[in-house]
Scaffold this active site. Sequence first.
Site, PDB file in Angstrom:
ATOM      1  N   PHE A 135       0.975  -1.089  -0.011  1.00  0.00           N
ATOM      2  CA  PHE A 135       0.342  -0.168   0.110  1.00  0.00           C
ATOM      3  C   PHE A 135       0.906   1.179  -0.052  1.00  0.00           C
ATOM      4  CE2 PHE A 135      -2.117   3.784   1.993  1.00  0.00           C
ATOM      5  CZ  PHE A 135      -3.172   3.779   1.193  1.00  0.00           C
ATOM      6  N   ASP A 220       9.081   2.850   1.762  1.00  0.00           N
ATOM      7  CA  ASP A 220       7.879   3.626   2.183  1.00  0.00           C
ATOM      8  C   ASP A 220       8.052   3.254   3.598  1.00  0.00           C
ATOM      9  OD1 ASP A 220       5.624   4.394   2.715  1.00  0.00           O
ATOM     10  OD2 ASP A 220       4.414   3.580   1.225  1.00  0.00           O
ATOM     11  N   LYS A 249       2.547   9.952   8.712  1.00  0.00           N
ATOM     12  CA  LYS A 249       2.155   9.408   9.811  1.00  0.00           C
ATOM     13  C   LYS A 249       2.732  10.188  11.254  1.00  0.00           C
ATOM     14  CE  LYS A 249      -0.900   5.616   8.033  1.00  0.00           C
ATOM     15  NZ  LYS A 249      -0.423   5.313   6.744  1.00  0.00           N
TER      16      LYS A 249
HETATM   17  C1  LIG Z   1      -0.711   5.578   5.294  1.00  0.00           C
HETATM   18  C2  LIG Z   1       0.163   5.135   4.302  1.00  0.00           C
HETATM   19  C3  LIG Z   1       0.339   5.885   3.147  1.00  0.00           C
HETATM   20  C4  LIG Z   1      -0.359   6.939   2.577  1.00  0.00           C
HETATM   21  O1  LIG Z   1      -0.280   8.057   3.548  1.00  0.00           O
HETATM   22  P1  LIG Z   1      -1.460   9.219   3.457  1.00  0.00           P
HETATM   23  O2  LIG Z   1      -0.759  10.258   4.513  1.00  0.00           O
HETATM   24  O3  LIG Z   1      -2.798   8.486   3.962  1.00  0.00           O
HETATM   25  O4  LIG Z   1      -1.358   9.683   2.094  1.00  0.00           O
HETATM   26  C5  LIG Z   1       1.347   5.294   2.082  1.00  0.00           C
HETATM   27  N1  LIG Z   1       2.188   4.243   2.435  1.00  0.00           N
HETATM   28  C6  LIG Z   1       1.947   3.629   3.611  1.00  0.00           C
HETATM   29  C7  LIG Z   1       3.037   2.645   3.966  1.00  0.00           C
HETATM   30  C8  LIG Z   1       1.087   3.954   4.481  1.00  0.00           C
HETATM   31  O5  LIG Z   1       0.916   3.290   5.680  1.00  0.00           O
END
Ligand SMILES: *Cc1c(COP(=O)(O)O)cnc(C)c1O
Length: 402
Positions: A135, A220, A249
């Site tokens: 994701f 990520d 986050k």
């Molecule tokens: C939450 C998340 C995203 C997206 O972040 P947003 O601030 O909601 O755009 C991307 N990558 C990972 C691994 C995430 O947990």
Amino acid sequence: MTNWTENASRDLMSVGGRLAMLTHGEGSAVWDADENRYLDFLGGIAVNCLGHAHPVFVEAIAAQAATLTHVSNYFATPGQLELAARLKRLAGTGEQGRVFLANSGTEANETAIKLARLHGSKHGRSTILVVEGAFHGRTMGALSLTPKAAYRDPFLPAIPDVVTVERSLEGLAAAFRHNDVAAIFVEPIQGEAGVVELPDGFLARARSLATEHDALLILDEVQTGSGRTGEWFAFQREGVIPDAVTLAKSIGAGFPLGALVTFGAASDLFYPGTHNSTFGGNPLASAVANAVLGYIEDEHLLDNVNARGEQLRAGVAEMPLVAGTTGAGLLIGIRLTAPVAAEIRAAAHENGLIINAPTDDVIRIAPAYTIGDAEVEEFLTKFGAALAAVAASAPTPTETPA
Ligand SMILES: *Cc1c(COP(=O)(O)O)cnc(C)c1O
């Protein structure tokens, strides 16, 4: 009861936000409009690392709002420079590292996708590898790197040349066989997939293959970074150095903020005109992130992240319906022996506990780094009660006909 659900249905785009209407919070507790109290062990999905209304967070916003909130990307500000230097130091980039500040995880990943394109175009390569279950966000670029059909398929066509890699060392080797890879994106722990860990040696192998094929290794760490796993970055648990890492986050403890940190030669790919953001790196966001990260560091909160993580894992290990735990630090997946995660989440909510169910047999918790014995005990009591309620009503796996 307030009739907020009616207003939500009438006025909000139909994408979520229907569990309760929350009005205020303090520490690890939040309250809804009917003054019901909840213990918040989801933390806004791994965001509220200092809980709610933490004085450090509140004071940073108030002081900066009264000083300088927004300029534009024509200007630098002291807080922005401090944050960039801090992120380089925490990530261990050395002198050569660079930082781009954005406003969300998906935006940090969009920046990383452009970084991959800049790198690939030097070699005539466009393929971006992503890992099965990944994701990376909801905007069109980040969504194109998110193989989950339910999220992506309504919006096809996606950006081209994105290839999904099987989550195995063999899958990784096979994907690099065609010499067309510009970059591989990897989450060190896949939070949205259900706190799924990579196979042993996966990150190290991704590093060596990327190096061999002159492709970028982009991590990520939107969910795993900023201390969530008990290290500043999850890659530091593996001793692997990426070419770039994205953050969001927990970095702002609830203030919207994202970042891309580059290492080595990847730091020289962007040049003036190729990227920017109106709000990215604004003084208010930078001040909050500096205050939050500074507090985590000064108070040695990562020690607490590790210790409380262990305490929680041990606490749930023997509970009914629990098959085991995954994740690291305070990003914890509780694997269930039956596909009853949704029922457990709902039962917990009824008991005044916020958790979530990323898949049908996993409960995810991502509480604040500041939790103590009282919060851990309250969680174990409420979670245990939710499990017991569901166990009493659901067939156990052994009773389920084959
Ligand atoms: C939450 C998340 C995203 C997206 O972040 P947003 O601030 O909601 O755009 C991307 N990558 C990972 C691994 C995430 O947990």
